[in-house]
Design a protein around this motif. Structure first.
Motif, PDB file in Angstrom:
ATOM      1  N   TRP A  58      93.657  16.656 -87.081  1.00 16.55           N
ATOM      2  CA  TRP A  58      92.427  17.494 -86.698  1.00 16.55           C
ATOM      3  C   TRP A  58      91.344  18.320 -87.733  1.00 16.55           C
ATOM      4  O   TRP A  58      90.983  18.853 -87.273  1.00 16.55           O
ATOM      5  CB  TRP A  58      92.995  18.077 -84.998  1.00 16.55           C
ATOM      6  CG  TRP A  58      93.553  17.450 -84.683  1.00 16.55           C
ATOM      7  CD1 TRP A  58      94.818  17.169 -84.583  1.00 16.55           C
ATOM      8  CD2 TRP A  58      93.033  16.559 -82.656  1.00 16.55           C
ATOM      9  NE1 TRP A  58      95.420  16.847 -82.984  1.00 16.55           N
ATOM     10  CE2 TRP A  58      94.084  16.015 -82.233  1.00 16.55           C
ATOM     11  CE3 TRP A  58      91.973  15.955 -83.025  1.00 16.55           C
ATOM     12  CZ2 TRP A  58      93.907  15.163 -81.593  1.00 16.55           C
ATOM     13  CZ3 TRP A  58      91.505  15.349 -81.893  1.00 16.55           C
ATOM     14  CH2 TRP A  58      93.114  15.243 -80.575  1.00 16.55           C
ATOM     15  N   THR A  76      87.925  18.436 -82.143  1.00 17.48           N
ATOM     16  CA  THR A  76      88.631  18.709 -80.794  1.00 17.48           C
ATOM     17  C   THR A  76      88.687  17.739 -79.961  1.00 17.48           C
ATOM     18  O   THR A  76      87.684  17.252 -79.685  1.00 17.48           O
ATOM     19  CB  THR A  76      89.263  20.105 -80.069  1.00 17.48           C
ATOM     20  OG1 THR A  76      90.464  19.664 -79.362  1.00 17.48           O
ATOM     21  CG2 THR A  76      87.905  21.143 -79.583  1.00 17.48           C
ATOM     22  N   ILE A  77      89.151  17.028 -78.799  1.00 19.58           N
ATOM     23  CA  ILE A  77      88.730  16.404 -78.473  1.00 19.58           C
ATOM     24  C   ILE A  77      89.302  16.478 -76.324  1.00 19.58           C
ATOM     25  O   ILE A  77      88.064  16.080 -75.434  1.00 19.58           O
ATOM     26  CB  ILE A  77      89.456  14.682 -78.215  1.00 19.58           C
ATOM     27  CG1 ILE A  77      90.760  14.271 -78.352  1.00 19.58           C
ATOM     28  CG2 ILE A  77      88.651  14.251 -79.122  1.00 19.58           C
ATOM     29  CD1 ILE A  77      91.418  13.444 -77.454  1.00 19.58           C
ATOM     30  N   SER A  78      89.845  18.030 -76.318  1.00 25.60           N
ATOM     31  CA  SER A  78      89.812  18.962 -74.877  1.00 25.60           C
ATOM     32  C   SER A  78      89.350  19.749 -75.112  1.00 25.60           C
ATOM     33  O   SER A  78      88.316  20.763 -76.500  1.00 25.60           O
ATOM     34  CB  SER A  78      91.549  19.215 -75.506  1.00 25.60           C
ATOM     35  OG  SER A  78      91.463  20.019 -76.416  1.00 25.60           O
ATOM     36  N   LYS A  79      89.149  20.914 -73.934  1.00 25.08           N
ATOM     37  CA  LYS A  79      88.355  21.856 -73.953  1.00 25.08           C
ATOM     38  C   LYS A  79      88.883  22.909 -74.327  1.00 25.08           C
ATOM     39  O   LYS A  79      88.298  23.928 -74.649  1.00 25.08           O
ATOM     40  CB  LYS A  79      87.796  21.747 -72.040  1.00 25.08           C
ATOM     41  CG  LYS A  79      87.137  20.694 -71.421  1.00 25.08           C
ATOM     42  CD  LYS A  79      86.859  20.885 -70.164  1.00 25.08           C
ATOM     43  CE  LYS A  79      85.822  20.104 -69.668  1.00 25.08           C
ATOM     44  NZ  LYS A  79      86.012  20.275 -68.320  1.00 25.08           N
ATOM     45  N   ASP A  80      90.194  22.868 -74.578  1.00 20.31           N
ATOM     46  CA  ASP A  80      90.956  24.548 -74.873  1.00 20.31           C
ATOM     47  C   ASP A  80      90.982  24.258 -76.650  1.00 20.31           C
ATOM     48  O   ASP A  80      91.721  25.109 -77.230  1.00 20.31           O
ATOM     49  CB  ASP A  80      92.320  24.389 -74.420  1.00 20.31           C
ATOM     50  CG  ASP A  80      92.093  24.480 -73.136  1.00 20.31           C
ATOM     51  OD1 ASP A  80      90.513  24.799 -72.361  1.00 20.31           O
ATOM     52  OD2 ASP A  80      93.601  24.340 -71.838  1.00 20.31           O
ATOM     53  N   GLY A  81      90.881  23.047 -77.701  1.00 16.00           N
ATOM     54  CA  GLY A  81      91.442  22.703 -78.315  1.00 16.00           C
ATOM     55  C   GLY A  81      90.077  23.672 -79.641  1.00 16.00           C
ATOM     56  O   GLY A  81      89.571  24.443 -78.975  1.00 16.00           O
TER      57      GLY A  81
END
Length: 145
Positions: A58, A76-81
């Motif tokens: 990442w 990131t590929i997540s909303k929280d990353g």
């Protein structure tokens, strides 16, 4: 009549041949200039910015190859990353006015240590240890003497 004919042929030869030679020289000169322009266009330019992968999938290091400025880039590929850039070195490593900021001057080499790279000034050979980290107090750049 024969004398006039010889004079006319001589005059034509003197005026026509040099002008044709000049035209060929100009043509050769123009062609040479066009080829030189094409060669310059085809020569690859060193990039100003380059991304270097780290062991962390990442995180990458973005390097300004002209002056050694660097950023730690996260995606990131997540909303929280976490996504963004963290400064590794905000100061130019081109120290004097005599030195030039030239694209491709600096490059990074990975080491066996996940968080460390070696930064090389490819013009004068200076080397630096670069440590990236998510924690600010653990990020640094240090000249290797």
């Amino acid at each position: 009549m024969k004398t006039k004919f010889l004079i006319i042929i001589t005059l034509l030869t003197l005026f026509v041949l040099p002008s044709q030679g000049q035209t060929q020289q100009d043509s050769i000169r123009n062609t040479t200039q066009q080829i030189e322009k094409q060669i310059k266009v085809l020569q690859p330019q060193a990039p100003i910015y380059q991304l270097f992968p780290t062991e962390n999938i990442w995180a990458l290091i973005k390097l300004d190859t002209r002056n050694g400025k660097m950023w730690q880039v996260h995606f990131t590929i997540s909303k929280d990353g976490y996504e963004g850039e963290l400064v590794l070195n905000s100061n130019s490593l081109v120290w004097t006015e005599e030195e030039e900021e030239i694209a491709g001057r600096f490059t990074l080499y990975p080491t066996k240590n996940t968080y460390n790279f070696i930064l090389l000034d490819q013009i004068d050979g200076r080397t630096y240890q670069v440590q990236w980290n998510n924690e600010k107090e653990k990020r640094f750049i240090s000249r290797i003497y």
